[in-house]
Design an enzyme around this catalytic site. Structure first.
Site, PDB file in Angstrom:
ATOM      1  N   TRP A 289       0.833  -1.216   0.000  1.00 40.82           N
ATOM      2  CA  TRP A 289       0.000   0.000   0.000  1.00 40.82           C
ATOM      3  C   TRP A 289       0.859   1.255   0.000  1.00 40.82           C
ATOM      4  CZ3 TRP A 289      -4.127  -1.901  -1.762  1.00 40.82           C
ATOM      5  CH2 TRP A 289      -4.631  -3.118  -1.293  1.00 40.82           C
TER       6      TRP A 289
ATOM      7  N   ASP B 146      -1.828   6.440   6.428  1.00 40.96           N
ATOM      8  CA  ASP B 146      -2.934   5.643   5.894  1.00 40.96           C
ATOM      9  C   ASP B 146      -3.310   4.626   6.967  1.00 40.96           C
ATOM     10  OD1 ASP B 146      -4.559   3.786   4.678  1.00 40.96           O
ATOM     11  OD2 ASP B 146      -3.141   3.230   3.095  1.00 40.96           O
TER      12      ASP B 146
ATOM     13  N   LYS C 108     -12.548  -1.953   6.441  1.00 37.30           N
ATOM     14  CA  LYS C 108     -12.050  -3.055   7.259  1.00 37.30           C
ATOM     15  C   LYS C 108     -12.769  -3.129   8.608  1.00 37.30           C
ATOM     16  CE  LYS C 108      -8.711  -4.310   4.449  1.00 37.30           C
ATOM     17  NZ  LYS C 108      -8.852  -3.387   3.320  1.00 37.30           N
TER      18      LYS C 108
HETATM   19  C1  LIG Z   1      -3.826   0.070   4.162  1.00 36.92           C
HETATM   20  C2  LIG Z   1      -4.658   0.143   2.927  1.00 36.92           C
HETATM   21  N1  LIG Z   1      -4.632   1.274   2.181  1.00 36.92           N
HETATM   22  C3  LIG Z   1      -5.354   1.385   1.064  1.00 36.92           C
HETATM   23  C4  LIG Z   1      -6.150   0.355   0.604  1.00 36.92           C
HETATM   24  C5  LIG Z   1      -6.918   0.517  -0.679  1.00 36.92           C
HETATM   25  O1  LIG Z   1      -8.231   0.844  -0.399  1.00 36.92           O
HETATM   26  P1  LIG Z   1      -9.357   0.804  -1.522  1.00 36.92           P
HETATM   27  O2  LIG Z   1      -9.534  -0.612  -1.918  1.00 36.92           O
HETATM   28  O3  LIG Z   1     -10.544   1.403  -0.828  1.00 36.92           O
HETATM   29  O4  LIG Z   1      -8.906   1.642  -2.661  1.00 36.92           O
HETATM   30  C6  LIG Z   1      -6.228  -0.815   1.345  1.00 36.92           C
HETATM   31  C7  LIG Z   1      -7.085  -1.885   0.847  1.00 36.92           C
HETATM   32  O5  LIG Z   1      -7.431  -2.836   1.428  1.00 36.92           O
HETATM   33  C8  LIG Z   1      -5.458  -0.932   2.529  1.00 36.92           C
HETATM   34  O6  LIG Z   1      -5.473  -2.055   3.275  1.00 36.92           O
END
Ligand SMILES: Cc1ncc(COP(=O)(O)O)c(C=O)c1O
Length: 283
Positions: A26, A95, A119
């Site tokens: 990520w 994040d 989540k």
């Molecule tokens: C830590 C983290 N950041 C970003 C994301 C991406 O999120 P999205 O699928 O809503 O774009 C995730 C996805 O599971 C994640 O675990």
């Protein structure tokens, strides 16, 4: 979604260079997306060790003119999590998509926090953003409205039609969290759940091998391997037959992964731990 923030934080704040604590796919993606707007670099990284640990603060290399340092509090794929948060001299962005509201956090340590809620907090479609007023003053001028954090702040998050049902759901979950005793209680419950699985791994004489180093273990995602890929496939198939689903690891890492977010009960973790012990005995 959370992924949009990979781009948006750079659009708003990357002017000279952005520093990244690269602890998994990520933050890797965020760094790549933000590079559209300028120079990005790794302040620290565990990439060379398959993202199996959280870097120590004394290894950080911060370059001059760094606009912000960006981090991911919990790494779903590799099963690592920041146990404490770093103190840095530049704005700190985080994040928190995969552990938001799973534990108390000193919000003031950060200049910008965001979390896709899917989540622990509600259905996909909502991203919570917490941003310091002082930082909002530094939003890049001339951005399209929908890319600017200032637009959302100025319009109380109703610049465009909000996903009302999802937000309602987040509200219900927030009430549920309070009924559980709040974040301190949920943190204790999550720690207990994770301990059931990590104790099973640690007590297995090496049959189960945790991917994350002990000091970096995630309370949300427990990642582990079995002695061979064949045994892992058998483990996943037998687990699935017992309704222990979603145990296969992320395709980029392989192995196994138990995601045990707020909604997963202690009984479910106990059932998995019991199955792991049984499975090991049979081999
Ligand atoms: C830590 C983290 N950041 C970003 C994301 C991406 O999120 P999205 O699928 O809503 O774009 C995730 C996805 O599971 C994640 O675990």
């Amino acid at each position: 979604g959370g992924s949009m923030q990979f781009l948006m934080h750079g659009a708003n704040f990357l002017k000279h260079r952005g520093g990244y604590l690269n602890t998994g796919i990520w933050s890797d993606k965020a760094m790549k997306a933000a590079s559209y707007y300028g120079e990005v670099y790794e302040v620290a990284s565990s990439k060379a060790d398959h993202f199996s640990y959280i870097p120590k603060e004394d290894t950080f290399m911060v370059k001059p003119d760094t606009d912000y340092i960006y981090m991911t509090s919990n790494n779903t794929v590799h099963g690592t999590q920041w146990q404490t948060f770093p103190h840095v001299d530049v704005p700190l962005f985080c994040d928190m998509s995969s552990d938001f509201l799973s534990r108390p956090v000193a919000v003031t340590n950060f200049d910008f926090i965001y979390a896709g809620v899917q989540k622990n907090v509600g259905p996909a479609g909502v991203v919570v953003g917490i941003i310091k007023d002082s930082l909002l003053k530094h939003v890049r001028e001339g951005l399209p409205d929908m890319l600017s954090y200032r637009t959302f702040a100025d319009h109380d998050s109703t610049y465009n039609t909000p996903p009302v049902f999802c937000i309602y759901f987040v509200n219900r979950v927030a009430h549920w969290l309070e009924e559980q005793g709040g974040l301190t209680a949920i943190e204790a419950r999550n720690a207990k759940k994770a301990a059931l699985l990590y104790d099973c791994i640690d007590g297995s004489d090496g049959f189960y091998r945790g991917h994350a180093t002990k000091d970096s273990r995630s309370v949300m995602n427990v990642t582990f391997n079995l002695p061979t890929p064949e045994l892992e496939a058998k483990f996943v198939a037998e687990a699935t037959a017992r309704d222990l689903i979603g145990i296969k690891g992320h395709r980029s890492l392989g192995g196994c992964r138990a995601s045990i977010y707020n909604a997963v009960t202690e009984e479910a973790c106990q059932a998995l731990a019991d199955f792991m012990n049984e499975f090991k005995k049979k081999q």
